[in-house]
Design a protein around this motif. Structure first.
Motif, PDB file in Angstrom:
ATOM      1  N   HIS A  70       0.801  -1.228   0.000  1.00  0.00           N
ATOM      2  CA  HIS A  70       0.000   0.000   0.000  1.00  0.00           C
ATOM      3  C   HIS A  70       0.831   1.275   0.000  1.00  0.00           C
ATOM      4  O   HIS A  70       0.383   2.309  -0.495  1.00  0.00           O
ATOM      5  N   ALA A  85       1.776  10.894 -11.509  1.00  0.00           N
ATOM      6  CA  ALA A  85       0.337  11.119 -11.627  1.00  0.00           C
ATOM      7  C   ALA A  85      -0.024  11.575 -13.029  1.00  0.00           C
ATOM      8  O   ALA A  85      -1.037  11.150 -13.601  1.00  0.00           O
ATOM      9  N   ILE A  90      -3.915  10.412 -13.857  1.00  0.00           N
ATOM     10  CA  ILE A  90      -4.731  10.530 -12.648  1.00  0.00           C
ATOM     11  C   ILE A  90      -5.444  11.880 -12.649  1.00  0.00           C
ATOM     12  O   ILE A  90      -4.848  12.920 -12.902  1.00  0.00           O
ATOM     13  N   GLU A  97      -6.205  16.683  -3.376  1.00  0.00           N
ATOM     14  CA  GLU A  97      -5.661  15.386  -3.756  1.00  0.00           C
ATOM     15  C   GLU A  97      -4.287  15.487  -4.399  1.00  0.00           C
ATOM     16  O   GLU A  97      -3.617  14.469  -4.607  1.00  0.00           O
ATOM     17  N   THR A 106      -2.916   7.199  -4.682  1.00  0.00           N
ATOM     18  CA  THR A 106      -3.325   6.978  -6.069  1.00  0.00           C
ATOM     19  C   THR A 106      -2.129   6.625  -6.954  1.00  0.00           C
ATOM     20  O   THR A 106      -2.214   5.746  -7.811  1.00  0.00           O
ATOM     21  N   ALA A 109      -1.153   3.015  -6.284  1.00  0.00           N
ATOM     22  CA  ALA A 109      -1.936   2.019  -7.029  1.00  0.00           C
ATOM     23  C   ALA A 109      -1.399   1.867  -8.448  1.00  0.00           C
ATOM     24  O   ALA A 109      -1.327   0.753  -8.988  1.00  0.00           O
ATOM     25  N   TYR A 110      -1.008   2.985  -9.046  1.00  0.00           N
ATOM     26  CA  TYR A 110      -0.427   2.947 -10.397  1.00  0.00           C
ATOM     27  C   TYR A 110       0.886   2.157 -10.402  1.00  0.00           C
ATOM     28  O   TYR A 110       1.105   1.295 -11.265  1.00  0.00           O
ATOM     29  N   ARG A 125      -7.781  -0.833  -6.020  1.00  0.00           N
ATOM     30  CA  ARG A 125      -8.741   0.176  -5.566  1.00  0.00           C
ATOM     31  C   ARG A 125      -8.503   0.526  -4.097  1.00  0.00           C
ATOM     32  O   ARG A 125      -8.572   1.689  -3.702  1.00  0.00           O
ATOM     33  N   ALA A 128      -5.443   2.760  -3.783  1.00  0.00           N
ATOM     34  CA  ALA A 128      -5.731   4.112  -4.260  1.00  0.00           C
ATOM     35  C   ALA A 128      -6.584   4.895  -3.277  1.00  0.00           C
ATOM     36  O   ALA A 128      -6.429   6.116  -3.144  1.00  0.00           O
ATOM     37  N   GLY A 134     -10.325  10.600  -3.923  1.00  0.00           N
ATOM     38  CA  GLY A 134     -10.950  10.043  -5.111  1.00  0.00           C
ATOM     39  C   GLY A 134     -12.460  10.018  -5.066  1.00  0.00           C
ATOM     40  O   GLY A 134     -13.076  10.085  -4.012  1.00  0.00           O
ATOM     41  N   ASP A 136     -14.242   7.430  -6.247  1.00  0.00           N
ATOM     42  CA  ASP A 136     -14.649   6.043  -6.403  1.00  0.00           C
ATOM     43  C   ASP A 136     -15.819   5.718  -5.475  1.00  0.00           C
ATOM     44  O   ASP A 136     -15.748   5.947  -4.271  1.00  0.00           O
TER      45      ASP A 136
END
Length: 209
Positions: A70, A85, A90, A97, A106, A109-110, A125, A128, A134, A136
């Motif tokens: 993470h 980013a 992103i 953010e 984020t 996660a990439y 997910r 991120a 985000g 989401d």
């Protein structure tokens, strides 16, 4: 207030669920990217995530993987986060953010997908969203909360609120623990002068007993 012992599984790495070859490959790559304290934290989150998962209805294998990777982008300079980013395309649902507090998640996660070859969508997910950024609609998925709570309560977390979160989780369940965690996060962000994401404020309101 009495303090409960650390969450089960946070004391040691325990028995791995992912294949050993995958674990050793990820650990080797992460050790090249992270400082020893951050690597130790990531291993602690991995174990605590896996331990917490069954009580939250989460797949322990997914939780273990999310915990391990993470923070892959946590220690990158702000300029590198912004560059990655941009490369990743992103987009930002809120101006804050762009701050590393949120952007490391984020971008992480990439990197997990493109560099570490993590292909599980729910894990990506969760990585991120673990800093609350985000748009989401699955920001509140159980795996995301499992990762957030493990991030704040693994063995190496020594700050005062960690014990309160542990105690609440052990005696009242994960949702009250999430309320304690988010309330403390708001105080921390304001104290440090970091913009507080609207998603954090929303979580406090929705989780309030």
């Amino acid at each position: 207030m009495a303090v409960a012992p650390p969450l089960p599984g946070s004391e040691a790495l325990g028995e791995l669920l992912m294949p050993a070859a995958r674990y050793h490959r990820l650990r080797r790559l992460l050790q090249a990217q992270l400082s020893p304290p951050r690597m130790a934290h990531s291993l602690g989150v991995m174990a605590t995530c896996r331990s917490m998962a069954p009580t939250m209805g989460v797949d322990p294998s997914a939780a273990e993987l999310a915990g391990l990777v993470h923070d892959v982008a946590k220690e990158l300079p702000a300029s590198d986060l912004e560059r990655l980013a941009s490369m990743a395309g992103i987009t930002y649902s809120h101006p804050c953010e762009r701050h590393p507090t949120y952007l490391h998640a984020t971008v992480g996660a990439y990197l997990a997908e493109t560099w570490l070859n993590v292909g599980e969508p729910d894990v990506l997910r969760a990585i991120a969203a673990h800093s609350h950024g985000g748009p989401d609609p699955l920001l509140d998925a159980p795996l995301v909360w499992c990762l957030r709570l493990a991030d704040l309560t693994e063995l190496h977390r020594r700050y005062g609120a960690a014990d309160a979160i542990r105690w609440t989780w052990a005696h009242r369940g994960w949702r009250p623990a999430a309320y304690v965690a988010c309330s403390n996060l708001v105080r921390y962000l304001r104290q440090e002068g970091i913009p507080c994401h609207p998603n954090v404020l929303r979580a406090v309101k929705e989780l309030e007993p």
